[in-house]
Design a protein around this motif. Structure first.
Motif, PDB file in Angstrom:
ATOM      1  N   UNK A  10       0.898  -0.755   0.153  1.00  0.00           N
ATOM      2  CA  UNK A  10       0.043  -0.074  -0.099  1.00  0.00           C
ATOM      3  C   UNK A  10       1.082   1.142   0.310  1.00  0.00           C
ATOM      4  N   UNK A  11       1.810   2.027   0.354  1.00  0.00           N
ATOM      5  CA  UNK A  11       3.098   2.820   0.567  1.00  0.00           C
ATOM      6  C   UNK A  11       3.422   2.943  -0.477  1.00  0.00           C
ATOM      7  N   UNK A  12       4.116   1.163  -1.395  1.00  0.00           N
ATOM      8  CA  UNK A  12       4.106   1.776  -2.736  1.00  0.00           C
ATOM      9  C   UNK A  12       3.041   2.281  -3.734  1.00  0.00           C
ATOM     10  N   UNK A  13       2.107   1.862  -3.588  1.00  0.00           N
ATOM     11  CA  UNK A  13       0.810   2.602  -3.931  1.00  0.00           C
ATOM     12  C   UNK A  13       0.976   4.420  -3.807  1.00  0.00           C
ATOM     13  N   UNK A  14       1.055   4.802  -2.475  1.00  0.00           N
ATOM     14  CA  UNK A  14       0.563   5.616  -2.214  1.00  0.00           C
ATOM     15  C   UNK A  14       1.679   6.333  -2.810  1.00  0.00           C
ATOM     16  N   UNK A  15       3.139   6.093  -3.840  1.00  0.00           N
ATOM     17  CA  UNK A  15       4.074   6.812  -3.520  1.00  0.00           C
ATOM     18  C   UNK A  15       3.618   7.206  -5.084  1.00  0.00           C
ATOM     19  N   UNK A  16       2.632   7.407  -5.575  1.00  0.00           N
ATOM     20  CA  UNK A  16       2.530   7.847  -7.348  1.00  0.00           C
ATOM     21  C   UNK A  16       1.903   9.284  -6.295  1.00  0.00           C
ATOM     22  N   UNK A  63      -6.249   1.303  -5.845  1.00  0.00           N
ATOM     23  CA  UNK A  63      -5.289   1.077  -6.455  1.00  0.00           C
ATOM     24  C   UNK A  63      -6.173   2.635  -7.094  1.00  0.00           C
ATOM     25  N   UNK A  64      -7.508   3.035  -8.100  1.00  0.00           N
ATOM     26  CA  UNK A  64      -7.930   3.749  -8.201  1.00  0.00           C
ATOM     27  C   UNK A  64      -7.882   5.047  -7.836  1.00  0.00           C
ATOM     28  N   UNK A  65      -8.396   4.851  -6.596  1.00  0.00           N
ATOM     29  CA  UNK A  65      -8.822   6.066  -5.442  1.00  0.00           C
ATOM     30  C   UNK A  65      -7.441   7.146  -5.337  1.00  0.00           C
ATOM     31  N   UNK A  66      -6.450   6.182  -4.522  1.00  0.00           N
ATOM     32  CA  UNK A  66      -5.355   6.573  -4.701  1.00  0.00           C
ATOM     33  C   UNK A  66      -4.911   7.545  -6.059  1.00  0.00           C
ATOM     34  N   UNK A  67      -4.238   7.209  -7.252  1.00  0.00           N
ATOM     35  CA  UNK A  67      -4.535   6.775  -8.586  1.00  0.00           C
ATOM     36  C   UNK A  67      -5.198   8.868  -8.612  1.00  0.00           C
ATOM     37  N   UNK A  68      -6.538   8.400  -8.222  1.00  0.00           N
ATOM     38  CA  UNK A  68      -7.541   9.918  -8.642  1.00  0.00           C
ATOM     39  C   UNK A  68      -7.263  10.978  -7.551  1.00  0.00           C
ATOM     40  N   UNK A  69      -6.894  10.294  -5.957  1.00  0.00           N
ATOM     41  CA  UNK A  69      -6.451  11.388  -5.748  1.00  0.00           C
ATOM     42  C   UNK A  69      -4.856  11.921  -5.829  1.00  0.00           C
ATOM     43  N   UNK A  70      -3.884  11.250  -6.851  1.00  0.00           N
ATOM     44  CA  UNK A  70      -2.511  11.584  -7.183  1.00  0.00           C
ATOM     45  C   UNK A  70      -3.059  12.463  -8.224  1.00  0.00           C
ATOM     46  N   UNK A  71      -4.063  12.792  -9.270  1.00  0.00           N
ATOM     47  CA  UNK A  71      -4.394  13.370 -10.136  1.00  0.00           C
ATOM     48  C   UNK A  71      -4.256  14.759  -9.295  1.00  0.00           C
ATOM     49  N   UNK A  72      -5.328  14.924  -8.735  1.00  0.00           N
ATOM     50  CA  UNK A  72      -5.934  16.334  -8.605  1.00  0.00           C
ATOM     51  C   UNK A  72      -4.891  17.184  -7.378  1.00  0.00           C
ATOM     52  N   UNK A  73      -4.047  16.254  -6.582  1.00  0.00           N
ATOM     53  CA  UNK A  73      -3.364  16.943  -5.585  1.00  0.00           C
ATOM     54  C   UNK A  73      -2.167  17.489  -6.622  1.00  0.00           C
ATOM     55  N   UNK A  74      -1.941  17.098  -8.053  1.00  0.00           N
ATOM     56  CA  UNK A  74      -1.236  17.275  -8.998  1.00  0.00           C
ATOM     57  C   UNK A  74      -2.041  18.914  -9.403  1.00  0.00           C
ATOM     58  N   UNK A  75      -3.397  19.005  -9.561  1.00  0.00           N
ATOM     59  CA  UNK A  75      -3.644  19.665 -10.077  1.00  0.00           C
ATOM     60  C   UNK A  75      -4.532  21.097  -9.206  1.00  0.00           C
ATOM     61  N   UNK A  76      -3.025  21.434  -8.385  1.00  0.00           N
ATOM     62  CA  UNK A  76      -4.740  22.633  -7.379  1.00  0.00           C
ATOM     63  C   UNK A  76      -4.789  21.978  -6.364  1.00  0.00           C
TER      64      UNK A  76
END
Length: 368
Positions: A10-16, A63-76
């Motif tokens: 899970x921590x590896x996924x969070x590295x996204x 994993x999908x929720x983390x990916x979505x969060x990764x995109x949103x956190x990079x979009x301001x």
């Protein structure tokens, strides 16, 4: 306590996630995840339970929720550093500019097709041939071609009405319709041109920008300097006029390139005027012995300029793709000369926009 393989995975996924977000929320997210899968705060109770946990992996939904969060956190997203705020703003401006350009281009093309079809019976037959040829496939192709104008326009209008979910649906439908020529070429000839691929990619790139840029933490959609309706009508008039003036001497990308060139030139002129105003203000402050180190916030200007530069790269790709096709065909020298000239102007404008955007970005205050 030694971390289980499940926790490590899970921590590896969070590295996204970006570093600033992991520093603030990683431990909380790991603890919440482990509690949700049934792991007590003090870890597994026995070796069998630990072995079972080692066999588990984060679900695809997680994993999908983390990916979505990764995109949103990079979009301001809220609390993001200035670099991510600028990136998010640029993506949102690109989405709006791309929707505007494609909506105006498809509406203008449809309007000109209808207008020219009234000149003669032959022109009307050419218009109707899109629907009548190839049986049922012809109808599907015609519907796809004529569905693009209202769909792109609806996506543009819906987004500016602050309804991003509806805009996503309209944009996806429009991108599907815009991909019809790609399917058509692959079906009948077995090969596709670079222009057809670039056109389809442009549509789906717009969808990606709309989906990624306008998240829950994003601000309202807005166009700089010009009301949305006036921008749409003005772009349609400009694109249509550029074709009507030289109906026999332009190609299918001429109107799009002209609209971008005018918008880019206006943006560069506005930035030059703003820079001159800043210099005059600093000179007055210096004469008045006032503070001259007031921070400038050029981030909104940088977002707009960089978004236009990115749009220019797309327009440049479309223009180059069509020019590659035209060079293999015996076309009038005037048409080729105009296409080459527009390509050169687009290259210069994209370079200028990138340089000005980078300058504005350096002048903007940094946080985070």
């Amino acid at each position: 306590m030694t971390a289980t393989l499940l926790e490590q995975r899970y921590r590896a996924v969070l590295r996204l996630l970006p570093a600033y977000y992991r520093r603030a929320r990683e431990e909380e997210m790991v603890e919440t995840f482990l509690l949700r899968v049934g792991v007590a705060e003090d870890g597994a109770e026995d070796e069998d339970e630990a072995r079972d946990l080692d066999l588990m992996r984060p679900s695809w939904r997680e994993v999908g929720s983390v990916v979505t969060l990764a995109v949103r956190s990079r979009m301001g997203a809220a609390g993001a550093p200035s670099g991510y705020v600028t990136l998010g703003g640029a993506v949102r401006h690109f989405a709006l500019f791309a929707l505007l350009l494609q909506a105006a281009a498809t509406v203008t093309e449809a309007a000109l097709s209808l207008a020219w079809s009234s000149r003669s019976a032959y022109d009307r037959s050419l218009l109707l041939d899109v629907f009548t040829s190839d049986g049922g496939y012809g109808w599907a192709r015609g519907v796809a071609l004529w569905a693009a104008p209202p769909l792109w326009t609806a996506a543009y209008a819906t987004l500016l009405r602050q309804r991003p979910r509806g805009a996503r649906l309209f944009a996806v439908a429009a991108a599907v319709a815009a991909s019809e020529p790609l399917v058509d070429e692959a079906h009948w000839s077995g090969t596709v041109t670079a222009l057809t691929v670039a056109t389809a990619v442009f549509g789906w790139l717009t969808v990606l920008a709309v989906c990624c840029g306008f998240h829950a933490d994003a601000g309202p959609a807005w166009l700089p300097a010009v009301p949305p309706g006036l921008a749409f009508l003005g772009t349609c008039v400009l694109m249509g006029g550029s074709v009507v003036i030289r109906p026999e001497g332009v190609d299918s990308q001429w109107a799009t390139g002209t609209a971008f060139a005018v918008a880019a030139a206006a943006c560069l002129a506005a930035r030059a005027l703003a820079a001159r105003t800043d210099r005059d203000r600093n000179d007055r402050d210096r004469n008045d012995r006032a503070r001259t180190d007031r921070p400038r916030n050029d981030r909104p200007a940088a977002e707009t300029t960089l978004a236009l530069a990115a749009l220019g790269l797309v327009v440049l790709t479309l223009r180059a793709g069509l020019l590659a096709v035209e060079l293999d065909v015996d076309l009038p020298a005037g048409l080729l000369a105009g296409a080459v000239a527009q390509l050169a102007v687009t290259v210069l404008l994209v370079a200028a926009l990138a340089a000005v955007g980078a300058r504005d970005l350096r002048a903007a205050p940094r946080t985070g």
